[in-house]
Every structure is written in C-alpha cells, then in structure tokens.
Design a protein around this motif. Structure first.
Motif, mmCIF file in Angstrom:
data_model
loop_
_atom_site.group_PDB
_atom_site.id
_atom_site.type_symbol
_atom_site.label_atom_id
_atom_site.label_comp_id
_atom_site.label_asym_id
_atom_site.label_seq_id
_atom_site.Cartn_x
_atom_site.Cartn_y
_atom_site.Cartn_z
ATOM 1 N N LYS A 97 -12.061 3.218 -5.969
ATOM 2 C CA LYS A 97 -12.533 3.891 -4.747
ATOM 3 C C LYS A 97 -11.604 5.033 -4.350
ATOM 4 O O LYS A 97 -12.045 6.034 -3.795
ATOM 5 C CB LYS A 97 -12.608 2.882 -3.597
ATOM 6 C CG LYS A 97 -14.008 2.352 -3.388
ATOM 7 C CD LYS A 97 -14.145 1.743 -2.027
ATOM 8 C CE LYS A 97 -15.567 1.258 -1.849
ATOM 9 N NZ LYS A 97 -15.638 0.161 -0.912
ATOM 10 N N LEU A 98 -10.309 4.838 -4.602
ATOM 11 C CA LEU A 98 -9.339 5.896 -4.277
ATOM 12 C C LEU A 98 -9.424 7.050 -5.273
ATOM 13 O O LEU A 98 -8.733 8.058 -5.136
ATOM 14 C CB LEU A 98 -7.915 5.325 -4.283
ATOM 15 C CG LEU A 98 -7.508 4.414 -3.119
ATOM 16 C CD1 LEU A 98 -6.200 3.698 -3.427
ATOM 17 C CD2 LEU A 98 -7.364 5.214 -1.832
ATOM 18 N N SER A 116 -10.403 -7.023 -7.056
ATOM 19 C CA SER A 116 -10.383 -6.274 -5.797
ATOM 20 C C SER A 116 -9.433 -5.096 -5.890
ATOM 21 O O SER A 116 -9.735 -4.006 -5.386
ATOM 22 C CB SER A 116 -9.934 -7.144 -4.629
ATOM 23 O OG SER A 116 -10.390 -8.434 -4.778
ATOM 24 N N ALA A 117 -8.272 -5.321 -6.550
ATOM 25 C CA ALA A 117 -7.314 -4.215 -6.684
ATOM 26 C C ALA A 117 -7.930 -3.088 -7.508
ATOM 27 O O ALA A 117 -7.805 -1.909 -7.161
ATOM 28 C CB ALA A 117 -6.027 -4.714 -7.315
ATOM 29 N N ALA A 144 -11.124 -2.440 -7.825
ATOM 30 C CA ALA A 144 -12.164 -1.795 -7.004
ATOM 31 C C ALA A 144 -11.530 -0.786 -6.053
ATOM 32 O O ALA A 144 -12.035 0.333 -5.880
ATOM 33 C CB ALA A 144 -12.938 -2.859 -6.226
ATOM 34 N N MET A 145 -10.422 -1.177 -5.449
ATOM 35 C CA MET A 145 -9.748 -0.280 -4.511
ATOM 36 C C MET A 145 -9.240 0.974 -5.239
ATOM 37 O O MET A 145 -9.434 2.093 -4.761
ATOM 38 C CB MET A 145 -8.593 -1.023 -3.870
ATOM 39 C CG MET A 145 -7.763 -0.163 -2.955
ATOM 40 S SD MET A 145 -6.323 -1.049 -2.410
ATOM 41 C CE MET A 145 -5.384 -1.123 -3.916
ATOM 42 N N ILE A 146 -8.632 0.747 -6.395
ATOM 43 C CA ILE A 146 -8.099 1.886 -7.166
ATOM 44 C C ILE A 146 -9.233 2.836 -7.547
ATOM 45 O O ILE A 146 -9.123 4.056 -7.404
ATOM 46 C CB ILE A 146 -7.339 1.365 -8.412
ATOM 47 C CG1 ILE A 146 -6.041 0.690 -7.956
ATOM 48 C CG2 ILE A 146 -7.041 2.478 -9.402
ATOM 49 C CD1 ILE A 146 -5.392 -0.190 -8.998
ATOM 50 N N MET A 168 0.820 -1.212 0.000
ATOM 51 C CA MET A 168 0.000 0.000 0.000
ATOM 52 C C MET A 168 0.853 1.260 0.000
ATOM 53 O O MET A 168 0.515 2.255 -0.622
ATOM 54 C CB MET A 168 -0.892 0.000 1.245
ATOM 55 C CG MET A 168 -2.082 -0.899 1.114
ATOM 56 S SD MET A 168 -3.004 -0.420 -0.338
ATOM 57 C CE MET A 168 -3.238 -1.963 -1.081
#
Ligand code: C2E
Ligand code: CA
Ligand code: CA
Length: 640
Positions: free
Chosen positions: A585-586, A578-579, A581-583, A545
């Motif tokens: 969201k950021l 998932s990666a 989705a996280m990107i 991270m």
C-alpha cells in the motif's frame, strides 16, 4: 597527670583538611559517601571535645568544663565505630534484604552506650571528677569499650566475609582502619596521657578517602554493584592467576520499555530493586554492573553456580516487581560462561559481554559462552589476521544471489554478498567476519572492495543483456557513519560509469534505528543522488513504523527467519501478510529472503510478496555462474 594533646591537634588538622578535600571533591552522593562524611565529622568533633577536656584537665579549676567536654567526647567518640560499621555495610551491601528491626537491633547497643554517657553526670558510671578537679575513669567504662569493640568486630566480620570478593582498593584502607584503631586504642589504654586514638583514626580516614573514596570510581550508584572498571581490573587479575571461574551474565531487555513507559524514576528504581534481589543470591563483590542493564555474577571454583542462579532468577521472573505503585513484569536474557573453558583472557571475556549485549535471543533464554563463536579470542585474532592478509588479494571475492520479480516472472536484480577464504581457516562466513571487521574498522576497505566489484558487475554486458537492472549491496552501520560516504560512493560509480538507479544499498533495521546526525546526513545524501535504498532484515530489530518511514526506502527485505516463521504459525502468517499488505500500500517493494522450495514460493506469492530471494533460485555464486543461472531462468524459461 599532664595530658599530651599534640596528637589531637595533629588529628584536627588532618581531619579538617580531609573534610575540606572530601566536601569539594566531585562524587556520587550515595549512602556510603554520606556515611563517610558523617564519620569524618564525628571524629573531628570528638577530637575537639577531647582537646577541650584535656585543656580543662590540665587546668583543674574548670570542673564543669571537664564534665561537659568529656560527655561530648564519649558521645561522639563512641559513635565512630558505629558509623564505621554502617559505612562498611554500605560499601559491602551486607544488610540488604534484612528487615528494619534486624538493622535496628544490630545498631542498638549504641543507644545503651549513649544512655550511660548521658546519665554519667549523675551516676558517674563512666568517669568522675574528684574533689581536686581531676578526671578519673569509672569501673563501668569497660561497657563502652565492649560496645565499641562489638561494632569494630562486626565490621571486621563483614570485611572478612567479603574480603575474597573485595578489590584491593576496597580492602586495604578498611583493614588499615581496623588495625590502626585497635593499636591506637591499646596504646592509649596503656599510656593514658598519650592521646593517640583520634590521631590514628584520622590518619586512616585520610587513607580511605584517597584510596577508596571516590566510591564512584568503583561502585555503580543505582545498583550498588562493582562497576565495569572493577570488572576489567578484577578479571584481568583472575586470568593472570589462572583462576577457575564461572559467570552468569544477565540482561533486562524490557528495561527500555519500562523507561519509555514509566519514566526514569521507575526504571531507576527497577534497576536498584532488581540489584537488591540479586544480592539475595550472591554476596557483595560477586556482582558487577556492566552498564546497558547488564549484570555479571561470578563464582570462583563453583562451575554449577550459573545454572543454579539461572533457575532462581527464572523462577523470580515469573512474578511481578512492585515499583512505586506499579506492578511490572520483566524478562531476562542470560548467558553462562566458564573460564578457562570458554574464555581464557580478559579480551575474550569482554568480547563475550559485548556480543551478549547485542545478541538476538529469539529462542534460547540461557546461552552458553560456546554459543558465541567470536567469543573465542584466539579465533577472533585468527579471523582478524585472515581479514588483514586477504585485503587486496583474491582471499576476498563477491558472490551474487538473484532476486526474483514475481510480477515480471524473471530475475531483475541481485544481492552482492562478500566471501572470505583463508589458507588456514578455510571459508569464513560473513556472519562471523563482518562484525569483527566492523569492530576493527577494516569493514570500510571491505565495503569499498564489494562496492567496486558490484559496479564492475552491473556494467558487465551480460547483466544488461539478461535484464539485471540493479544490484543490492549491504552497507554496514560503520560505513553509514563514515564521513563523506556519499561522495566516496559517487566517485566510484562515476569511475565505472554506473548510474545511481543501478545501485540499491541495504541498511539493516538495527542500523536504521541509530540516530547519529552523520548517519542521517549520509543516507539522505545517498538517496538524493538517486541511489536506491532498502531496509534489510525487517522484523528482526526494534521494528517500528518510524524506522520504516524514516528514510525513503524503496524495498523492505524480510529476514529469512521471519519468512520461515510465517509458514510455521498462524500468527506468524498473519503478521507477515499484514506487513506485506502495508508495504504494498505504501508503494514499496516487499522482498522475502530464504525461499528454499516451491511450496514456500507459492505461499509467498499468495501473500502478494513482490520479490523473492533464496536457494530455490540460486545460492550466492560467482559472477559467471550467476549469469548462467539467470540465463536459464530468464531466457530459457527454466523455472526453478
Ligand atoms: P543478509 O544481508 O541478510 O544476506 C542474506 C543471507 O542469507 C546471506 O548469507 C545468504 O547467503 C543467505 N541466504 C539467502 N538465501 C537463503 C536461503 O534460501 N536459505 C538460507 N538458509 N540462507 C539464505 P551470507 O552470505 O552468509 O551473509 C550473511 C550476512 O552477512 C548478510 O546477511 C549480511 O548482513 C552480511 N554481509 C554479507 N555480505 C556483506 C557485505 O558485502 N557487506 C556487509 N556490510 N555485510 C555483508
Ligand atoms: Ca542484505
Ligand atoms: Ca537480509
């Protein structure tokens, strides 16, 4: 009989000076250095006893003095060959893996010797003093000689066993020690009044100190293996002699994890335990420690040795390592190299080691030297020549590859990828020449050329007309560490009239994990100027991270292997989705590379990946062809 003590006095002077220098000398305090100190002290004390005994003998009234000094002399003098054997053992690591009982048995004859010396005042087995107060040798003294000879010959045996693998700086003083001690013992036996033994030994010890000790110059402390300097020296010589060699390089990729989790004591112990295990497979002198948890095991003339060692090590890696109460499982990466087939000089071997240390082992656990193309130094030199000849000519040019924006349904950016064509070598691919250019510094000029070319590209009116908003440019880690980078780039941009938001600099994940201050400063300055930055090859380096959040990245690019893996395994898919989705969201943009067909495109759109790059849209092509291609996609609706 008058004894001549001048040699002994000379020995005391030499030993005192040697001890002084050795004590003050900066050195690694390992087993061999402690034993060497003990050897010096023991020889010094025994010489002093010898002088005491001689003074008393030359003055026959001091009978008790003769007894006392001679007892001291025999105790310490007989310990010298014992310490010498222990020292040779420490230097050659010959008894590693032997049990304590075996080690005790090897050294136990000294106990008998010491016992006989201690009971001598009562039984006069070694020597006696007659009524006139004169010293005489007794019949049993030959036991002392036999025991000393045993230790000396044992040491000779260890030296001979290891001599082929010993570097010259190790073998010369050790052999000198053995020869001089045998000669001086023989001389003293023939001419008992010439006390030359201690003198001979002290001369050898001073030679050992100057040529071999500093131990730290040749042997790495934690692993007891020959170090990198010796590796360079031994292999440069071996290549000159045109020897046939095979090597197995070993790396412990989990070492950093062990260090972070368990601390330096455990990780240090792991290295030494691992080294001890290696010494069960090879002899001293056949193993080198090349830093960065990388080992090299060498065999002369046995080309099958690396395969065998690989099998043995692989089997051992299945089991755990018991380190200070912790049970640790580690893995290894290995590479076999054959000389002269794979490498023909030291430079190319060194190149191989460097590549091995940084090689990304995704599939194979055992690489072959041939797998690393740049390891061929001839080829590397050719590529270096091609780079040098092509700078400033049309040997270098830049291709552009479109990046598809899923939401907008069109191409709105692209990546600049450099190309090299040499008359002799033909097309050379960036995966090969960029690392070479990074090592010899020419990447700075190449990077500048690509940057200028990309600035001219984005100012092309067709780019504006077709809606190409910005261009991605790869930034090498070497450029990132170049002082004044941000200002240099800003200057070029202003020369071309390019706005900062028209440029996106890609920094690889591996580079972004580096910490030098200069790099941090450069990247901060670049993004403060408003230039966009992207994290390239996400998921291939040490993904964490921190790397992702460390700099204000706007885009995160997934390496094609990660993307392809998401199509092949459920786990790969889950990780990738998932990666993304996280990107998302950021609030960052996820870019998938390596999109080659519609099926892949649809899947990636399903994973909510916002940007796609790959042969499906276009291979990297020259500027004119690029604009043609984008026109078809963006305007004419010719979707790939
Ligand atoms: P990269 O930055 O990851 O570039 C993407 C690579 O993937 C390019 O290889 C591109 O041609 C290739 N590629 C793109 N789409 C597909 C696809 O659908 N399928 C397949 N199989 N491959 C695809 P290329 O051009 O050979 O570049 C290799 C690497 O060389 C680049 O990887 C980058 O790390 C480096 N590089 C290229 N140009 C430059 C440059 O100007 N400066 C620096 N520092 N590095 C560069
Ligand atoms: Ca890139
Ligand atoms: Ca990439």
């Amino acid at each position: 009989m008058a004894y001549i003590i001048h040699y002994d006095i000379g020995a005391v002077v030499i030993l005192t000076v040697t001890l002084l220098i050795y004590t003050l000398k900066k050195k690694v305090r390992d087993k061999s250095s402690r034993l060497f100190s003990a050897l010096l002290w023991c020889t010094l004390i025994s010489t002093i006893f010898d002088i005491g005994a001689t003074v008393c003998q030359n003055n026959p009234s001091a009978e008790s003095g003769i007894m006392l000094y001679n007892t001291g002399y025999f105790l310490t003098h007989n310990a010298v060959p014992v310490l010498f054997l222990a020292y040779i053992e420490a230097v050659t690591n010959s008894f590693s893996g032997k049990s304590k009982i075996v080690k005790f048995l090897i050294f136990s004859p000294y106990i008998l010797n010491a016992l006989l010396v201690c009971i001598n005042p009562f039984y006069t087995l070694y020597f006696y003093i007659d009524d006139a107060g004169v010293y005489h040798r007794s019949g049993f003294l030959y036991v002392a000689y036999i025991i000393s000879a045993y230790f000396l010959f044992f040491a000779v045996f260890l030296v001979i066993k290891n001599i082929k693998n010993m570097s010259r700086s190790l073998s010369f003083p050790i052999c000198a020690f053995i020869v001089v001690s045998v000669v001086s013992v023989a001389l003293q036996a023939i001419f008992p009044t010439f006390l030359v033994e201690c003198f001979g030994i002290s001369v050898c010890l001073i030679i050992i100190m100057f040529t071999l000790q500093s131990q730290s110059d040749v042997i790495e402390q934690e692993t007891s293996m020959l170090n990198k300097t010796m590796f360079a020296r031994d292999f440069s010589a071996a290549f000159k002699e045109k020897e046939r060699l095979s090597l197995l390089l070993i790396r412990i990729p989990d070492y950093k994890m062990v260090l972070d989790t368990f601390g330096s004591t455990v990780s240090g112990k792991l290295l030494s335990t691992f080294s001890q295990y290696i010494y069960k497979l090879v002899r001293f002198g056949e193993a080198y420690y090349l830093d960065d948890e990388c080992f090299a095991l060498v065999s002369k003339d046995d080309m099958e040795a690396p395969k065998r060692l690989y099998e043995n090590l692989s089997a051992r890696m299945e089991e755990s390592w018991q380190i200070v109460g912790a049970q640790i499982y580690i893995s290894t990466y290995m590479m076999e190299i054959h000389a002269p087939e794979d490498v023909s000089d030291y430079d190319s071997l060194d190149e191989c080691v460097t590549q091995f240390k940084s090689h990304d082992f995704t599939t194979k656990r055992l690489l072959n030297g041939k797998d690393i193309h740049a390891s061929n130094s001839q080829r590397r030199k050719e590529v270096e020549r091609a780079i040098e000849n092509s700078l400033g000519t049309d040997g270098f040019w830049v291709c552009y590859q479109p990046i598809f924006n899923v939401k907008e349904g069109k191409i709105n950016s692209c990546e600049a990828l450099v190309r090299l064509r040499d008359e002799k070598l033909g097309n050379v691919f960036p995966d090969e020449f960029i690392p070479i250019a990074e090592r010899n510094g020419s990447i700075i000029d190449i990077g500048k050329f690509v940057f200028e070319n990309a600035c001219a590209f984005i100012k092309d009116k067709r780019a504006v007309e077709l809606g190409i908003e910005f261009v991605h440019i790869n930034l090498s880690v070497v450029q990132c560490m170049h002082p004044g980078l941000a200002d240099e780039l800003a200057k070029i941009m202003s020369d071309y009239g390019v706005k900062p938001e028209q440029i996106c600099l890609e920094i690889t994940e591996t580079a972004s994990a580096f910490t030098p201050h200069i790099m941090e400063k450069n990247i901060q300055e670049i993004s403060e100027k408003g230039i966009i930055i992207a994290l390239d090859d996400f998921g291939t380096g040490y993904s964490n991270m921190n790397n992702l959040l460390r700099f204000p990245f706007k885009f995160i690019k997934f390496d094609k292997n990660i993307v392809w893996n998401s199509f092949e395994t459920t786990k790969g898919q889950i990780a990738f989705e998932s990666a993304v989705a996280m990107i998302n969201k950021l609030g960052l943009g996820a870019v998938a590379e390596g999109v080659e067909n519609h099926e892949q495109e649809q899947k990636l759109i399903g994973y909510n990946c916002e940007y796609l790059q790959g042969y499906l849209f276009s291979k990297p092509v020259k500027k004119d062809e690029f604009f043609e291609r984008v026109r078809e996609i963006n305007f004419n609706g010719v979707t790939p």
